[in-house]
Design a protein around this motif. Structure first.
Motif, PDB file in Angstrom:
ATOM      1  N   ASP A 136     -63.388   8.258  12.629  1.00  0.00           N
ATOM      2  CA  ASP A 136     -64.131   8.832  13.737  1.00  0.00           C
ATOM      3  C   ASP A 136     -65.446   8.056  13.818  1.00  0.00           C
ATOM      4  N   PHE A 223     -61.292   6.112  16.149  1.00  0.00           N
ATOM      5  CA  PHE A 223     -61.229   7.210  17.122  1.00  0.00           C
ATOM      6  C   PHE A 223     -62.599   7.356  17.768  1.00  0.00           C
ATOM      7  N   ASN A 225     -65.021   9.735  20.755  1.00  0.00           N
ATOM      8  CA  ASN A 225     -65.116  10.932  21.591  1.00  0.00           C
ATOM      9  C   ASN A 225     -65.574  10.590  23.003  1.00  0.00           C
ATOM     10  N   LYS A 296     -57.625  16.178  18.283  1.00  0.00           N
ATOM     11  CA  LYS A 296     -57.266  14.816  17.899  1.00  0.00           C
ATOM     12  C   LYS A 296     -55.823  14.803  17.409  1.00  0.00           C
ATOM     13  N   ASP A 324     -63.248  12.264   9.299  1.00  0.00           N
ATOM     14  CA  ASP A 324     -64.069  12.903  10.328  1.00  0.00           C
ATOM     15  C   ASP A 324     -65.113  13.804   9.688  1.00  0.00           C
TER      16      ASP A 324
END
Length: 442
Positions: A136, A223, A225, A296, A324
């Motif tokens: 993340d 990943f 956001n 996710k 994360d």
């Protein structure tokens, strides 16, 4: 409060004390009825409804509106697991019951579990599976303001440069000629990649480079956001085809009629490339994976793995782990399909005092506050409603953790003031090591 998750809705549940409880091998593999299997398979394979080709889909309604209201609730699977084919077992009964999560898109997916008594410093996963570690970005791979405020300042300058290249009248006519010339020269000489490379060593999580070096067997993913809500819908800024954040805006520039570099998307793309270069990640499996809403779904990663594999290797076991800083999504449920697919680490959201001084100096080299003030005052005097004024006000408001606008409305000034840890004891702990568990084959 979020609704309770029944035991039958996933392969793992949590006991009343919050600890993870695994179902037996028989429950995982042999007791699934055809009706339940078909239902689960349908849930996994079903994609959110796409509204149009731009990649917008309706966000599902949920009872709990914010993460802060639900984060203390017991975590439970937020996405139903995939179908588990009967008889398709790769390891002995102990390992299957301990690690096996599901089969997504033909890929047998396993998770990782903390090593007992290691206090979170080590995880184990099936040794003969392919390890996929998924970063993340915000507060995990990079410091919190690294992807919010440093990036915000730099991409605002990128936007200035883009507008100048499309609109010859971007600088108001009432701006003094000397300042207009200085502004144009500054924008012409601005180098986005050079700017990020000059600060990336101050943004990457402490110990991240050692973490990468300790896992030569891992395949790396990122990943983000960056998917965003627009009028109640989630807009996916990341391509599902090549994993890249789009470089251009959807519509041509209203003045030039040419394509416009999207500063938000392109800055993230270059930032992640610079982070990977610094960490020694030469070739990520996927540059960026977008987030659908606030959940996710790592079945998406399994699908991307399947797409890249040779058909003969489709059934090779894969261990997928998301690293994360959050355990729960906005609705109090586990961030991912199963808790064994999540490695929770403390958020990294403040630099040390020494790093703060270095970051101030680095940002001064990128955009000196005196230069910024000169441009701001000249544009504001010429046109108080100019978009550049709005841009600077946003990146220096009360919510900013880096650039601050101080003084009075008539006599403002700017300062770089990074968020700083109060003591060395507040530094994030080392990232865990993922160790192979030499499981016996089935």
């Amino acid at each position: 409060q979020p609704s309770k998750i029944k035991d039958s809705e996933g392969p793992t549940v949590r006991s009343k004390d919050g600890t993870l409880k695994s179902k037996t091998l028989e429950e995982l593999l042999d007791m699934e009825t055809e009706q339940d299997a078909a239902k689960k398979e349908h849930q996994v394979e079903e994609e959110p409804k796409i509204a149009h080709e731009s990649g917008v889909y309706q966000q599902p309604a949920h009872s709990t509106p914010t993460w802060s209201e639900a984060h203390q609730a017991a975590a439970a699977p937020s996405i139903s697991p995939g179908k588990e084919p009967k008889g398709q077992r790769f390891f002995d009964a102990r390992a299957e019951a301990k690690y096996r999560v599901s089969t997504f898109h033909g890929v047998p997916v396993y998770g990782a579990l903390p090593v007992p008594a290691a206090n979170g410093a080590a995880f184990q996963y099936p040794g003969d599976s392919e390890l996929h570690l998924v970063w993340d970005v915000d507060q995990t791979k990079l410091v919190g303001e690294g992807t919010n405020d440093v990036e915000l300042v730099i991409k605002c300058v990128l936007w200035w440069k883009e507008e100048l290249s499309h609109d010859p009248n971007f600088v108001p006519s009432k701006v003094p000629a000397a300042i207009k010339k200085e502004f144009k020269e500054y924008c012409d000489n601005f180098d986005l990649r050079k700017a990020f490379k000059s600060v990336i060593h101050l943004l990457v999580r402490p110990g991240a480079k050692e973490f990468v070096n300790a896992h030569p067997q891992a395949k790396w993913w990122t990943f983000t956001n960056k998917d965003r809500a627009v009028d109640g819908q989630i807009v996916r800024d990341v391509s599902d085809k090549d994993g890249l954040v789009g470089m251009y805006q959807g519509a041509p520039h209203e003045v030039s009629g040419r394509e416009v570099v999207d500063a938000n998307k392109f800055a993230l793309r270059v930032l992640d490339q610079c982070a990977c270069d610094f960490l020694g990640i030469a070739n990520q499996e996927r540059p960026i994976i977008g987030v659908r809403g606030q959940r996710k779904d790592l079945a998406r990663v399994a699908k991307l793995i399947a797409d890249k594999r040779d058909p003969a290797d489709q059934a090779h076991p894969a261990t997928i782990v998301l690293i994360d800083d959050r355990k729960c999504d906005a609705y109090g449920k586990c961030q991912v399909n199963d808790a064994r697919l999540l490695c929770h680490v403390p958020a990294y959201n403040a630099v040390s005092a020494a790093q703060a001084e270095q970051l101030r100096a680095a940002m001064e080299a990128i955009l000196p506050v005196d230069t910024l003030l000169k441009f701001y005052n000249a544009f504001r005097s010429a046109d108080p409603a100019h978009a550049l004024i709005q841009c600077v006000d946003i990146m220096s408001d009360d919510q900013s953790m880096l650039l601050k606008k101080k003084g009075t409305p008539d006599a403002p000034f700017f300062e770089y003031n990074p968020k700083t840890r109060s003591s060395a004891a507040d530094a994030p702990p080392p990232l865990p090591i993922f160790k192979r568990d030499l499981c016996r084959k089935w």
